[in-house]
Design an enzyme around this catalytic site. Sequence first.
Site, PDB file in Angstrom:
ATOM      1  N   LYS A  29       0.910  -1.342  -0.092  1.00  0.00           N
ATOM      2  CA  LYS A  29       0.083  -0.084  -0.006  1.00  0.00           C
ATOM      3  C   LYS A  29       0.823   1.150  -0.066  1.00  0.00           C
ATOM      4  CE  LYS A  29       0.704   1.958   3.331  1.00  0.00           C
ATOM      5  NZ  LYS A  29       1.994   2.505   3.770  1.00  0.00           N
TER       6      LYS A  29
ATOM      7  N   TYR B 237      -4.347   3.736   6.451  1.00  0.00           N
ATOM      8  CA  TYR B 237      -4.709   2.532   7.316  1.00  0.00           C
ATOM      9  C   TYR B 237      -6.076   3.136   7.689  1.00  0.00           C
ATOM     10  CZ  TYR B 237      -0.030   0.857   7.170  1.00  0.00           C
ATOM     11  OH  TYR B 237       1.063   0.272   6.687  1.00  0.00           O
TER      12      TYR B 237
HETATM   13  P1  NDP Z   1      12.498   1.380   2.371  1.00  0.00           P
HETATM   14  O1  NDP Z   1      12.903   2.688   1.810  1.00  0.00           O
HETATM   15  O2  NDP Z   1      13.023   0.830   3.879  1.00  0.00           O
HETATM   16  O3  NDP Z   1      12.742   0.310   1.622  1.00  0.00           O
HETATM   17  C1  NDP Z   1      12.612   0.421   0.177  1.00  0.00           C
HETATM   18  C2  NDP Z   1      13.196  -0.815  -0.746  1.00  0.00           C
HETATM   19  O4  NDP Z   1      12.972  -0.365  -2.030  1.00  0.00           O
HETATM   20  C3  NDP Z   1      14.963  -0.268  -0.545  1.00  0.00           C
HETATM   21  O5  NDP Z   1      15.349  -0.892   0.612  1.00  0.00           O
HETATM   22  C4  NDP Z   1      15.480  -0.750  -1.897  1.00  0.00           C
HETATM   23  O6  NDP Z   1      15.607  -2.221  -1.640  1.00  0.00           O
HETATM   24  C5  NDP Z   1      14.439  -0.674  -2.852  1.00  0.00           C
HETATM   25  N1  NDP Z   1      14.418   0.694  -3.814  1.00  0.00           N
HETATM   26  C6  NDP Z   1      14.552   0.500  -5.203  1.00  0.00           C
HETATM   27  N2  NDP Z   1      15.014   1.732  -5.526  1.00  0.00           N
HETATM   28  C7  NDP Z   1      14.691   2.464  -4.663  1.00  0.00           C
HETATM   29  C8  NDP Z   1      14.793   4.027  -4.718  1.00  0.00           C
HETATM   30  N3  NDP Z   1      15.034   4.725  -5.828  1.00  0.00           N
HETATM   31  N4  NDP Z   1      14.765   4.544  -3.346  1.00  0.00           N
HETATM   32  C9  NDP Z   1      14.532   3.759  -2.164  1.00  0.00           C
HETATM   33  N5  NDP Z   1      14.622   2.503  -2.139  1.00  0.00           N
HETATM   34  C10 NDP Z   1      14.570   1.815  -3.531  1.00  0.00           C
HETATM   35  O7  NDP Z   1      10.989   1.505   2.623  1.00  0.00           O
HETATM   36  P2  NDP Z   1       9.882   0.680   3.373  1.00  0.00           P
HETATM   37  O8  NDP Z   1      10.304  -0.720   3.541  1.00  0.00           O
HETATM   38  O9  NDP Z   1       9.491   1.343   4.533  1.00  0.00           O
HETATM   39  O10 NDP Z   1       8.481   0.804   2.252  1.00  0.00           O
HETATM   40  C11 NDP Z   1       8.638   0.050   1.275  1.00  0.00           C
HETATM   41  C12 NDP Z   1       7.113  -0.164   0.939  1.00  0.00           C
HETATM   42  O11 NDP Z   1       6.351  -1.006   1.874  1.00  0.00           O
HETATM   43  C13 NDP Z   1       6.089   0.942   0.738  1.00  0.00           C
HETATM   44  O12 NDP Z   1       5.199   0.653  -0.431  1.00  0.00           O
HETATM   45  C14 NDP Z   1       5.483   1.189   1.738  1.00  0.00           C
HETATM   46  O13 NDP Z   1       4.126   2.134   1.748  1.00  0.00           O
HETATM   47  C15 NDP Z   1       5.317  -0.189   2.512  1.00  0.00           C
HETATM   48  N6  NDP Z   1       5.115  -0.389   3.847  1.00  0.00           N
HETATM   49  C16 NDP Z   1       3.961  -0.935   4.312  1.00  0.00           C
HETATM   50  C17 NDP Z   1       3.846  -1.159   5.706  1.00  0.00           C
HETATM   51  C18 NDP Z   1       2.610  -2.136   6.005  1.00  0.00           C
HETATM   52  O14 NDP Z   1       2.256  -2.025   7.350  1.00  0.00           O
HETATM   53  N7  NDP Z   1       1.694  -2.758   5.257  1.00  0.00           N
HETATM   54  C19 NDP Z   1       4.807  -0.735   6.474  1.00  0.00           C
HETATM   55  C20 NDP Z   1       5.753  -0.005   6.120  1.00  0.00           C
HETATM   56  C21 NDP Z   1       6.117   0.013   4.731  1.00  0.00           C
HETATM   57  P3  NDP Z   1      17.056  -2.998  -2.159  1.00  0.00           P
HETATM   58  O15 NDP Z   1      18.146  -2.188  -1.826  1.00  0.00           O
HETATM   59  O16 NDP Z   1      16.816  -4.283  -1.843  1.00  0.00           O
HETATM   60  O17 NDP Z   1      16.716  -2.829  -3.967  1.00  0.00           O
END
Ligand code: NDP
Length: 394
Positions: A149, A237
């Site tokens: 989401k 949420y």
């Molecule tokens: P993060 O920034 O921690 O992680 C995102 C990951 O995406 C990065 O670690 C990276 O992984 C990859 N990535 C690829 N391109 C990019 C870029 N240009 N910039 C940043 N990251 C990039 O975010 P979150 O984990 O907090 O959020 C990810 C998703 O999860 C979102 O859609 C968020 O809304 C959702 N979310 C949902 C939650 C829930 O409770 N359902 C709670 C928190 C987040 P890599 O290095 O492996 O390529």
Amino acid sequence: MTSKKTENLSRRELLAAGVAAAGAVSAASAMAQQAEGQPMPGGANLPGLESEKMRWAIVGLGSFGVNQVIPGFADAQQSRMTAFVSGNPAKAQDLGARYGVSRFYNYQNFDDMARDEEIDCVYIVLPVGLHAEYTIRALRAGKHVLCEKPMASTAAEAQAMVDAAREANRQLGVAYRVHFEPNNRDAQRRIVAGELGTIRHISADHGFSANPEFPPHKWRLERLLGGGGSMYDIGIYGLNTSLMMLPGDRVTSVSAAYSTPAGDNRFNEVEGAIEYRLRMASGISVQGSSSYCYSPYVSRQRYFGSTGSIEMQPATTYDNNVIQLEAGGAPRTFRSGDPMSQFAAQLDGFSRAARSNTPHLTPGEMGLRDMQLMEAMYRSADAGGSVVEVDIAV
Ligand code: NDP
């Protein structure tokens, strides 16, 4: 005696203790069409998962992916991980060694997954601005997709994702984990069964304090990667959970007002806070607030009925949701189940949907609905709070 469940919980706790949040984003800004990757988080060593389950690729090994999604597989009965997609090969391989995952992709060779028969389902855990592109690519590669989401940056993107799923004859789900959380499911059951009488009003407040120095928050404050502001990220949420309690109703109008603090430079690209109201065909209203300026973290849902009420605070967290019920007799506070079970339940729910190729409990169409409602909120707020007429089925 150690039960299987206890064993799995302690594995999860072990992992949670050892895993740090993902590190700095490299050149993230203005790169919404090109995924990049982030540095390696640390963590504990875990055994591999058993076979004969639906096989998942996890796309984006960031904070939520590493700390919540991946550990959720420990308790899953019908789902296992076979592949990681990451821009950081060292991180992916490190996690692969811990979880027995040996197939690795990046954002350049992503489409090669089409030839990989060891992947049935793809879980998109990327920044919002990347959801549509990678969801559609995964669907075209013949995989079922569960997307985090909010579903996309715009309703038009969300519609394109729904269309792509239909064309590919694959299932598309949006990861609204609250639908799999036992306390919210219990609240839904009680409300639908009439334990509060007729529902008169719902209020929802959600927020936290956004820190632009923290990489997972940094992209949330950028339009291209975040898509929208606090409403997209945390207010959703409240919106989605409120509507979960009103099956069969319709939204007839939306109004909203921004409440971003004046002069706060964190919010040059997206809204820092918003208040909204939905009018329902049943006559009730759903009212909410969403903010990147609340501290401590706020997650509160209140349901007011003609003969009782439920307050959930916290309402939609990973691990600590409670119900306060006042409906005849003494008010009581309780938990209906372990909130942490929502992660595995969601995975297995989607695995079942994919295996039978039938719609997930929270399908792409639900994500599209929420995108349409949030865009209506922005239209209203941009116009100074005027009422936007809609006709959107819950
Ligand atoms: P993060 O920034 O921690 O992680 C995102 C990951 O995406 C990065 O670690 C990276 O992984 C990859 N990535 C690829 N391109 C990019 C870029 N240009 N910039 C940043 N990251 C990039 O975010 P979150 O984990 O907090 O959020 C990810 C998703 O999860 C979102 O859609 C968020 O809304 C959702 N979310 C949902 C939650 C829930 O409770 N359902 C709670 C928190 C987040 P890599 O290095 O492996 O390529």
